[in-house]
Design a protein around this motif. Structure first.
Motif, PDB file in Angstrom:
ATOM      1  N   GLU A  74      -2.544 -49.250 -75.597  1.00 54.38           N
ATOM      2  CA  GLU A  74      -3.163 -48.724 -76.804  1.00 54.38           C
ATOM      3  C   GLU A  74      -4.561 -49.326 -77.000  1.00 54.38           C
ATOM      4  OE1 GLU A  74      -2.109 -48.247 -81.568  1.00 54.38           O
ATOM      5  OE2 GLU A  74      -0.916 -49.603 -80.338  1.00 54.38           O
ATOM      6  N   SER A  75      -4.684 -50.627 -76.785  1.00 54.34           N
ATOM      7  CA  SER A  75      -5.983 -51.284 -76.906  1.00 54.34           C
ATOM      8  C   SER A  75      -6.986 -50.703 -75.915  1.00 54.34           C
ATOM      9  CB  SER A  75      -5.856 -52.789 -76.681  1.00 54.34           C
ATOM     10  OG  SER A  75      -5.165 -53.392 -77.744  1.00 54.34           O
ATOM     11  N   LYS A  76      -6.550 -50.532 -74.680  1.00 54.14           N
ATOM     12  CA  LYS A  76      -7.438 -49.972 -73.652  1.00 54.14           C
ATOM     13  C   LYS A  76      -7.888 -48.571 -74.025  1.00 54.14           C
ATOM     14  CE  LYS A  76      -7.768 -48.949 -68.711  1.00 54.14           C
ATOM     15  NZ  LYS A  76      -8.734 -47.935 -68.954  1.00 54.14           N
ATOM     16  N   ALA A  77      -6.973 -47.751 -74.510  1.00 53.35           N
ATOM     17  CA  ALA A  77      -7.316 -46.373 -74.886  1.00 53.35           C
ATOM     18  C   ALA A  77      -8.336 -46.356 -76.029  1.00 53.35           C
ATOM     19  CB  ALA A  77      -6.053 -45.608 -75.286  1.00 53.35           C
ATOM     20  N   ILE A  78      -8.169 -47.219 -77.007  1.00 57.69           N
ATOM     21  CA  ILE A  78      -9.110 -47.290 -78.135  1.00 57.69           C
ATOM     22  C   ILE A  78     -10.497 -47.682 -77.647  1.00 57.69           C
ATOM     23  CG2 ILE A  78      -9.682 -48.608 -80.220  1.00 57.69           C
ATOM     24  CD1 ILE A  78      -6.594 -48.715 -80.739  1.00 57.69           C
ATOM     25  N   MET A  79     -10.551 -48.689 -76.806  1.00 60.00           N
ATOM     26  CA  MET A  79     -11.848 -49.150 -76.306  1.00 60.00           C
ATOM     27  C   MET A  79     -12.476 -48.140 -75.357  1.00 60.00           C
ATOM     28  SD  MET A  79     -11.408 -53.201 -75.872  1.00 60.00           S
ATOM     29  CE  MET A  79     -10.243 -54.020 -76.933  1.00 60.00           C
ATOM     30  N   ASP A  80     -11.660 -47.499 -74.539  1.00 64.95           N
ATOM     31  CA  ASP A  80     -12.188 -46.450 -73.646  1.00 64.95           C
ATOM     32  C   ASP A  80     -12.817 -45.320 -74.456  1.00 64.95           C
ATOM     33  OD1 ASP A  80     -11.405 -47.863 -71.411  1.00 64.95           O
ATOM     34  OD2 ASP A  80      -9.665 -46.586 -70.973  1.00 64.95           O
ATOM     35  N   ARG A  81     -12.155 -44.917 -75.552  1.00 62.61           N
ATOM     36  CA  ARG A  81     -12.728 -43.872 -76.416  1.00 62.61           C
ATOM     37  C   ARG A  81     -14.055 -44.322 -77.011  1.00 62.61           C
ATOM     38  NH1 ARG A  81      -7.414 -43.081 -77.995  1.00 62.61           N
ATOM     39  NH2 ARG A  81      -7.657 -44.330 -79.875  1.00 62.61           N
ATOM     40  N   PHE A  82     -14.099 -45.581 -77.452  1.00 63.30           N
ATOM     41  CA  PHE A  82     -15.337 -46.104 -78.017  1.00 63.30           C
ATOM     42  C   PHE A  82     -16.467 -46.017 -76.994  1.00 63.30           C
ATOM     43  CE2 PHE A  82     -18.350 -49.603 -78.345  1.00 63.30           C
ATOM     44  CZ  PHE A  82     -18.861 -49.383 -79.604  1.00 63.30           C
ATOM     45  N   TRP A  83     -16.221 -46.514 -75.764  1.00 67.17           N
ATOM     46  CA  TRP A  83     -17.278 -46.522 -74.752  1.00 67.17           C
ATOM     47  C   TRP A  83     -17.667 -45.111 -74.337  1.00 67.17           C
ATOM     48  CZ3 TRP A  83     -20.037 -50.436 -75.065  1.00 67.17           C
ATOM     49  CH2 TRP A  83     -19.519 -51.705 -75.284  1.00 67.17           C
ATOM     50  N   GLU A  84     -16.719 -44.204 -74.306  1.00 68.32           N
ATOM     51  CA  GLU A  84     -17.045 -42.803 -73.986  1.00 68.32           C
ATOM     52  C   GLU A  84     -17.947 -42.206 -75.056  1.00 68.32           C
ATOM     53  OE1 GLU A  84     -17.527 -39.519 -71.909  1.00 68.32           O
ATOM     54  OE2 GLU A  84     -16.430 -41.268 -71.165  1.00 68.32           O
ATOM     55  N   GLU A  85     -17.632 -42.482 -76.313  1.00 65.40           N
ATOM     56  CA  GLU A  85     -18.483 -42.000 -77.405  1.00 65.40           C
ATOM     57  C   GLU A  85     -19.871 -42.608 -77.331  1.00 65.40           C
ATOM     58  OE1 GLU A  85     -16.360 -42.832 -81.029  1.00 65.40           O
ATOM     59  OE2 GLU A  85     -14.728 -41.458 -80.512  1.00 65.40           O
ATOM     60  N   GLU A  86     -19.960 -43.882 -76.977  1.00 65.60           N
ATOM     61  CA  GLU A  86     -21.267 -44.535 -76.833  1.00 65.60           C
ATOM     62  C   GLU A  86     -22.075 -43.905 -75.712  1.00 65.60           C
ATOM     63  OE1 GLU A  86     -22.735 -47.171 -78.796  1.00 65.60           O
ATOM     64  OE2 GLU A  86     -21.180 -46.266 -80.031  1.00 65.60           O
ATOM     65  N   ARG A  87     -21.409 -43.629 -74.593  1.00 68.86           N
ATOM     66  CA  ARG A  87     -22.105 -42.986 -73.464  1.00 68.86           C
ATOM     67  C   ARG A  87     -22.588 -41.589 -73.835  1.00 68.86           C
ATOM     68  NH1 ARG A  87     -18.263 -45.915 -70.505  1.00 68.86           N
ATOM     69  NH2 ARG A  87     -16.735 -44.257 -70.572  1.00 68.86           N
ATOM     70  N   SER A  88     -21.775 -40.859 -74.606  1.00 73.43           N
ATOM     71  CA  SER A  88     -22.166 -39.496 -74.978  1.00 73.43           C
ATOM     72  C   SER A  88     -23.363 -39.501 -75.921  1.00 73.43           C
ATOM     73  CB  SER A  88     -20.990 -38.735 -75.587  1.00 73.43           C
ATOM     74  OG  SER A  88     -20.664 -39.249 -76.852  1.00 73.43           O
ATOM     75  N   LYS A  89     -23.550 -40.569 -76.673  1.00 77.46           N
ATOM     76  CA  LYS A  89     -24.712 -40.670 -77.574  1.00 77.46           C
ATOM     77  C   LYS A  89     -25.999 -40.829 -76.779  1.00 77.46           C
ATOM     78  CE  LYS A  89     -22.196 -42.898 -81.355  1.00 77.46           C
ATOM     79  NZ  LYS A  89     -22.041 -44.151 -82.094  1.00 77.46           N
ATOM     80  N   LEU A  90     -25.899 -41.380 -75.576  1.00 75.44           N
ATOM     81  CA  LEU A  90     -27.077 -41.614 -74.748  1.00 75.44           C
ATOM     82  C   LEU A  90     -27.538 -40.360 -74.003  1.00 75.44           C
ATOM     83  CD1 LEU A  90     -26.068 -45.068 -73.234  1.00 75.44           C
ATOM     84  CD2 LEU A  90     -27.645 -44.625 -75.128  1.00 75.44           C
ATOM     85  N   LYS A  91     -26.700 -39.360 -73.959  1.00 70.78           N
ATOM     86  CA  LYS A  91     -27.039 -38.122 -73.218  1.00 70.78           C
ATOM     87  C   LYS A  91     -27.930 -37.221 -74.025  1.00 70.78           C
ATOM     88  CE  LYS A  91     -22.882 -38.205 -70.484  1.00 70.78           C
ATOM     89  NZ  LYS A  91     -21.696 -37.542 -70.071  1.00 70.78           N
TER      90      LYS A  91
END
Length: 91
Positions: A74-91
Motif C-alpha cells: 500500500e505504501s509503495k502504491a501511494i508513493m508510486d502514484r505521487f511520483w507519477e503525478e509529479e512526472r506528469s506535471k513536468l510534461k
C-alpha cells in the motif's frame, strides 16, 4: 535540520524517527531545553509541509519500535502514484 527540507524534502523516515515518543518529544518533556523544543517544532513544520503521500506509513511507539500503519504494498502504491503525478506535471 534546517537544511534537510531543501536537501531531502521527502525524508519521511527520519521525521518519523525524530517525532517518535522516545526521541525529541521525550527530550522536550524530560529536559525542556529550548533547543529541543525548537528542533521538535521545526521537525513538525517540515513534516507537515511534506505531501500527504509520505505521511502515516508507520509510527514509532513509546519503546522505539516501528508500528506499520500501512502494508508495504500500500505504501509503495501511494508513493508510486505521487511520483507519477509529479512526472506528469513536468510534461
Amino acid at each position: 535540520m534546517a537544511k534537510r527540507q531543501q536537501t531531502t524534502p521527502y525524508n519521511f523516515q527520519e521525521y518519523e524517527l525524530l517525532k517518535g515518543r522516545n526521541a525529541l518529544p521525550y527530550l522536550v518533556e524530560k529536559f525542556g531545553y529550548p533547543c529541543f523544543k525548537e528542533t521538535l517544532e521545526q521537525v513538525n513544520r517540515q513534516y507537515d509541509a511534506m505531501p500527504d503521500a509520505f505521511k502515516g506509513h508507520y509510527r514509532i511507539d513509546d519503546n522505539g519500535d516501528i508500528k506499520m500503519l500501512k502494508s508495504p504494498g500500500e505504501s509503495k502504491a501511494i508513493m508510486d502514484r505521487f511520483w507519477e503525478e509529479e512526472r506528469s506535471k513536468l510534461k
